[in-house]
Scaffold this active site. Structure first.
Site, mmCIF file in Angstrom:
data_model
loop_
_atom_site.group_PDB
_atom_site.id
_atom_site.type_symbol
_atom_site.label_atom_id
_atom_site.label_comp_id
_atom_site.label_asym_id
_atom_site.label_seq_id
_atom_site.Cartn_x
_atom_site.Cartn_y
_atom_site.Cartn_z
ATOM 1 N N HIS A 1 14.379 62.789 65.799
ATOM 2 C CA HIS A 1 13.646 63.922 66.365
ATOM 3 C C HIS A 1 14.608 65.019 66.762
ATOM 4 C CE1 HIS A 1 14.488 60.993 69.578
ATOM 5 N NE2 HIS A 1 14.664 62.039 70.381
ATOM 6 N N CYS B 1 6.047 56.746 65.671
ATOM 7 C CA CYS B 1 5.145 56.380 64.565
ATOM 8 C C CYS B 1 3.719 56.258 65.101
ATOM 9 C CB CYS B 1 5.593 55.084 63.902
ATOM 10 S SG CYS B 1 7.059 55.283 62.852
ATOM 11 N N ASP C 1 7.086 67.768 74.353
ATOM 12 C CA ASP C 1 7.743 66.646 75.019
ATOM 13 C C ASP C 1 6.995 66.318 76.312
ATOM 14 O OD1 ASP C 1 10.917 65.421 74.866
ATOM 15 O OD2 ASP C 1 9.820 65.209 76.760
ATOM 16 N N HIS D 1 13.432 57.122 66.535
ATOM 17 C CA HIS D 1 12.773 57.756 65.390
ATOM 18 C C HIS D 1 13.335 59.175 65.422
ATOM 19 C CE1 HIS D 1 8.955 58.420 62.821
ATOM 20 N NE2 HIS D 1 9.545 59.612 62.905
ATOM 21 N N CYS E 1 7.259 51.503 66.871
ATOM 22 C CA CYS E 1 7.917 52.781 67.146
ATOM 23 C C CYS E 1 6.929 53.736 67.814
ATOM 24 C CB CYS E 1 8.442 53.387 65.845
ATOM 25 S SG CYS E 1 8.986 55.080 66.034
ATOM 26 N N HIS F 1 9.858 57.104 58.811
ATOM 27 C CA HIS F 1 10.650 56.553 59.918
ATOM 28 C C HIS F 1 12.128 56.556 59.551
ATOM 29 C CE1 HIS F 1 11.368 54.247 63.572
ATOM 30 N NE2 HIS F 1 12.293 53.624 62.857
ATOM 31 N N HIS G 1 14.937 68.131 69.414
ATOM 32 C CA HIS G 1 14.383 68.771 70.614
ATOM 33 C C HIS G 1 14.532 70.277 70.414
ATOM 34 C CE1 HIS G 1 14.553 65.188 73.422
ATOM 35 N NE2 HIS G 1 15.436 64.794 72.538
ATOM 36 N N GLY H 1 22.281 59.910 74.513
ATOM 37 C CA GLY H 1 21.010 60.198 75.171
ATOM 38 C C GLY H 1 19.773 59.890 74.362
ATOM 39 N N ASN I 1 19.741 63.971 69.502
ATOM 40 C CA ASN I 1 20.533 62.943 70.173
ATOM 41 C C ASN I 1 20.696 61.762 69.223
ATOM 42 O OD1 ASN I 1 20.729 64.395 72.592
ATOM 43 N ND2 ASN I 1 18.763 63.623 73.325
HETATM 44 P P1 DGP Z 1 15.586 61.254 73.238
HETATM 45 O O1 DGP Z 1 16.012 60.923 74.632
HETATM 46 O O2 DGP Z 1 16.503 62.249 72.544
HETATM 47 O O3 DGP Z 1 15.368 59.997 72.419
HETATM 48 O O4 DGP Z 1 14.206 61.985 73.382
HETATM 49 C C1 DGP Z 1 12.990 61.322 73.460
HETATM 50 C C2 DGP Z 1 12.019 62.279 74.076
HETATM 51 O O5 DGP Z 1 10.724 61.773 73.866
HETATM 52 C C3 DGP Z 1 12.165 62.457 75.587
HETATM 53 O O6 DGP Z 1 12.557 63.813 75.868
HETATM 54 C C4 DGP Z 1 10.806 62.185 76.164
HETATM 55 C C5 DGP Z 1 9.899 62.161 74.951
HETATM 56 N N1 DGP Z 1 8.827 61.203 75.015
HETATM 57 C C6 DGP Z 1 8.947 59.888 75.316
HETATM 58 N N2 DGP Z 1 7.737 59.304 75.271
HETATM 59 C C7 DGP Z 1 6.843 60.273 74.923
HETATM 60 C C8 DGP Z 1 5.436 60.278 74.711
HETATM 61 O O7 DGP Z 1 4.736 59.273 74.801
HETATM 62 N N3 DGP Z 1 4.876 61.476 74.385
HETATM 63 C C9 DGP Z 1 5.622 62.615 74.259
HETATM 64 N N4 DGP Z 1 4.957 63.733 73.945
HETATM 65 N N5 DGP Z 1 6.947 62.632 74.436
HETATM 66 C C10 DGP Z 1 7.546 61.477 74.766
#
Ligand code: DGP
Length: 112
Positions: free
Chosen positions: A98, A7, A30, A96, A4, A46, A100, A91, A85
């Site tokens: 989260h 994680c 992000d 894991h 993950c 997780h 936004h 989306g 999401n």
């Molecule tokens: P979602 O699409 O709702 O699963 O959002 C996942 C978010 O995670 C997306 O907006 C981009 C962010 N993201 C993906 N990989 C990384 C990473 O390696 N570092 C950071 N800081 N954010 C990431």
């Protein structure tokens, strides 16, 4: 969870710009911001998606929402959007849980 991404961010195996951390939660910027302020808030345990929130783990969901309010105030946001999401159709790309936290610009409703 071994494979993950979030994680790995929690374990600092992948670097991130951390905004807040305690025993239960991590907040970090992000990598692909959709607003001037775009912070992800995650539980350290997780949980795959909002579908997996139930009476035994829901406390952490409340803590995520409370932390979002704290960070938004700290970031001097006039208002903000908090998005969870759930599954690919909505989306979700990282499985894991989260939130936004988005702010710093006018947001339209309904979202796309
Ligand atoms: P979602 O699409 O709702 O699963 O959002 C996942 C978010 O995670 C997306 O907006 C981009 C962010 N993201 C993906 N990989 C990384 C990473 O390696 N570092 C950071 N800081 N954010 C990431």
């Amino acid at each position: 969870m071994e494979n993950c991404l979030f994680c790995k961010i929690i374990k600092k195996e992948i670097p991130s710009e951390i905004v807040f951390e305690n025993d239960e939660l991590l907040a970090f910027r992000d990598i692909s911001p959709q607003a001037p302020v775009h912070i992800l808030i995650i539980p350290k345990i997780h949980i795959e998606s909002p579908f997996e929130i139930n009476s035994s783990n829901s406390t952490v969901a409340g803590k995520i929402i409370a932390l979002a309010a704290e960070i938004a105030k700290e970031q001097k946001l006039e208002g903000y959007r908090l998005v969870f999401n759930c599954n690919e159709i909505a989306g979700q790309s990282v499985f894991h849980l989260h939130a936004h936290l988005l702010g710093g610009r006018i947001m339209n409703w309904p979202p796309g």
